[in-house]
Design an enzyme around this catalytic site. Structure first.
Site, PDB file in Angstrom:
ATOM      1  N   GLN A   1       0.771  -1.355   0.083  1.00  0.00           N
ATOM      2  CA  GLN A   1      -0.073   0.055  -0.085  1.00  0.00           C
ATOM      3  C   GLN A   1       0.923   1.271  -0.048  1.00  0.00           C
ATOM      4  OE1 GLN A   1      -3.383   1.094   1.535  1.00  0.00           O
ATOM      5  NE2 GLN A   1      -2.282   3.259   2.169  1.00  0.00           N
ATOM      6  N   THR A   2       0.624   2.184  -0.731  1.00  0.00           N
ATOM      7  CA  THR A   2       1.378   3.361  -0.641  1.00  0.00           C
ATOM      8  C   THR A   2       0.299   4.882  -0.857  1.00  0.00           C
ATOM      9  OG1 THR A   2       3.145   4.630  -1.572  1.00  0.00           O
ATOM     10  CG2 THR A   2       1.805   3.352  -3.106  1.00  0.00           C
ATOM     11  N   ARG A   3       0.850   5.535  -0.385  1.00  0.00           N
ATOM     12  CA  ARG A   3       0.294   7.195  -0.749  1.00  0.00           C
ATOM     13  C   ARG A   3       1.410   8.160  -0.948  1.00  0.00           C
ATOM     14  NH1 ARG A   3      -0.047   9.837   4.580  1.00  0.00           N
ATOM     15  NH2 ARG A   3       0.239   8.064   6.218  1.00  0.00           N
ATOM     16  N   ASN A   4       2.484   7.419  -1.334  1.00  0.00           N
ATOM     17  CA  ASN A   4       3.825   8.309  -1.566  1.00  0.00           C
ATOM     18  C   ASN A   4       4.390   8.014  -2.994  1.00  0.00           C
ATOM     19  OD1 ASN A   4       4.190   9.970   0.812  1.00  0.00           O
ATOM     20  ND2 ASN A   4       4.201   7.859   1.671  1.00  0.00           N
TER      21      ASN A   4
ATOM     22  N   GLY B   1       4.661  -1.254   7.226  1.00  0.00           N
ATOM     23  CA  GLY B   1       6.012  -0.311   7.811  1.00  0.00           C
ATOM     24  C   GLY B   1       5.865   0.229   9.089  1.00  0.00           C
ATOM     25  N   ARG B   2       6.834   0.975   9.231  1.00  0.00           N
ATOM     26  CA  ARG B   2       6.863   1.933  10.458  1.00  0.00           C
ATOM     27  C   ARG B   2       5.784   3.091  10.377  1.00  0.00           C
ATOM     28  NH1 ARG B   2       9.349   6.312  12.536  1.00  0.00           N
ATOM     29  NH2 ARG B   2      10.331   6.161  14.613  1.00  0.00           N
ATOM     30  N   ASP B   3       4.969   3.175  11.488  1.00  0.00           N
ATOM     31  CA  ASP B   3       3.923   4.283  11.656  1.00  0.00           C
ATOM     32  C   ASP B   3       2.978   4.026  10.455  1.00  0.00           C
ATOM     33  OD1 ASP B   3       2.715   6.152  12.770  1.00  0.00           O
ATOM     34  OD2 ASP B   3       3.674   7.816  11.844  1.00  0.00           O
ATOM     35  N   HIS B   4       2.580   2.714   9.905  1.00  0.00           N
ATOM     36  CA  HIS B   4       1.768   2.607   8.805  1.00  0.00           C
ATOM     37  C   HIS B   4       0.109   3.269   9.284  1.00  0.00           C
ATOM     38  CE1 HIS B   4       0.167  -0.077   5.414  1.00  0.00           C
ATOM     39  NE2 HIS B   4      -1.120   0.250   6.003  1.00  0.00           N
ATOM     40  N   ALA B   5      -0.060   3.989   8.368  1.00  0.00           N
ATOM     41  CA  ALA B   5      -1.442   4.838   8.224  1.00  0.00           C
ATOM     42  C   ALA B   5      -1.614   5.653   9.506  1.00  0.00           C
ATOM     43  CB  ALA B   5      -2.910   3.771   8.260  1.00  0.00           C
TER      44      ALA B   5
END
Length: 380
Positions: A189-192, A283-287
């Site tokens: 998943q990504t928003r970057n 990942g770290r601090d997901h969402a």
């Protein structure tokens, strides 16, 4: 390939040969205007992305999700999928309601089985872990109507999308993964836009899986996030230049981020399970957003869901080590911070705004070039 969540892939779309008659009938029903994000929720329900739910949550389902992060019957479900009604909507329990997004025609029909109150404080505390109005999820709850409508939806037609070439339903991805011979599929998943750290994570996961499913979130995001166009253009460039085409698939997820941290990580995994993924990268601090969540809360919550049916793959911190000459993590590199370049999103944004090319230890040159060509790749 895993079974869909709950055992059955939901399909609440009307067959093509019945769409005309159903659409004409819907024009005679009470109507409710949806905003863009609500309309995408309807499509996600109808196409099975949110399997096993078949509509907006009823009161018992809503309470169960808030209190236990599970549906009645104990199926894991971490985020409430709800529809709030505007004041004086005229909608009553038992109504069949046409859901409109634009003037092109009804998007869907909803059987309104229940109408019940929204408890904002309880909702925010249990879903977001805070009632602080600076949290984007809490702010959204504050703008919702006082009443929620629950009941199944039937999709009459799909909305148009500027990103049609990247649009795949769970039914389509499952067929595609099968045709590609993928048995182990890892979802990302990504928003970057992709930096070297993302590429490292994806390719590391791909070493034990048959295929990689890159699934960018397209839709409403917070100010300062990358635009949908920037995310897709940069990922397409990365795939074209650095990925095996028979090992990677990219398709969009039209979905509004809640920034609900650990709860949303579970929801993200469920959606990718429905697309056919066997593994999901967390990942770290997901969402997460700001300092609202512990950086590893979104990983630790998976301990509470051993019956989720998709394997989480955890990655922590990583950086580019100048002495190692590659991306490393705390388990693989003996060198100190002085030798390492972090993947700072803030620093990357500063460089792009200044029209400077981020260093190759941070971004692939081809990706950086695409970003600079776009000019302003950030959500206002």
């Amino acid at each position: 390939m895993p079974l869909p969540h709950g055992g059955r892939l939901i399909d609440r779309t009307i067959p093509d040969d019945a769409a005309g008659e159903a659409g004409a009938e819907a024009r005679g029903l009470k109507s409710l205007r949806l905003d863009t994000e609500q309309a995408r929720e309807v499509e996600n329900i109808a196409q099975g992305i949110y399997s096993p739910i078949e509509g907006f949550l009823r009161a018992e389902e809503y309470a169960s999700v808030l209190e236990h992060a599970r549906l009645p019957g104990d199926t894991p479900w971490a985020l409430p999928i709800v529809l709030d009604l505007p004041p004086d909507s005229g909608i009553e329990e038992g109504d069949r309601v046409a859901l409109w997004e634009t003037d092109e025609g009804p998007l869907a029909v909803m059987e309104v089985e229940e109408i019940y109150p929204l408890d904002r404080d309880r909702h925010d505390q249990l879903i977001y872990g805070t009632r602080d109005a600076s949290h984007p999820g809490v702010a959204k709850t504050g703008g919702m109507g006082d009443l929620l409508a629950g009941g199944p939806v039937t999709l009459l037609r799909l909305s148009s999308s500027p990103f049609e070439r990247y649009r795949l339903s769970p039914r389509e991805t499952r067929v595609l993964f099968s045709e590609l011979g993928w048995r182990q599929v890892v979802g990302f998943q990504t928003r970057n836009v992709p930096h070297l750290g993302h590429e490292y994570v994806q390719k590391t996961a791909l070493t034990f899986a048959d295929g990689l499913f890159i699934n960018p979130v397209i839709g409403k995001k917070k100010k300062g996030d990358f635009t949908d166009e920037a995310i897709l253009a940069t990922y397409q460039t990365l795939i074209d230049n650095y990925y095996l085409k028979e090992r990677s698939v990219m398709a969009i997820l039209q979905y509004e981020m809640r920034y609900a941290g650990p709860r949303e990580a579970i929801h993200h995994a469920i959606m990718r399970k429905n697309f056919g993924c066997t593994h999901f990268i967390v990942g770290r601090d997901h969402a997460g957003v700001g300092d609202f969540y512990d950086p590893f809360a979104a990983q630790e919550i998976f301990q509470d869901f051993p019956d989720l049916g998709i394997v989480p793959v955890f990655f922590n911190t990583f950086s580019y080590c100048l002495r190692c000459g590659g991306v490393v993590n705390e388990k693989t590199c003996p060198h100190g911070k002085e030798d390492q370049v972090g993947f700072s999103g803030t620093r990357m944004r500063e460089l792009i705004v200044e029209g400077k090319v981020p260093p190759p230890e941070m971004l692939r040159p081809e990706v950086a070039e695409v970003l600079l060509e776009i000019g302003d790749p950030f959500v206002e």
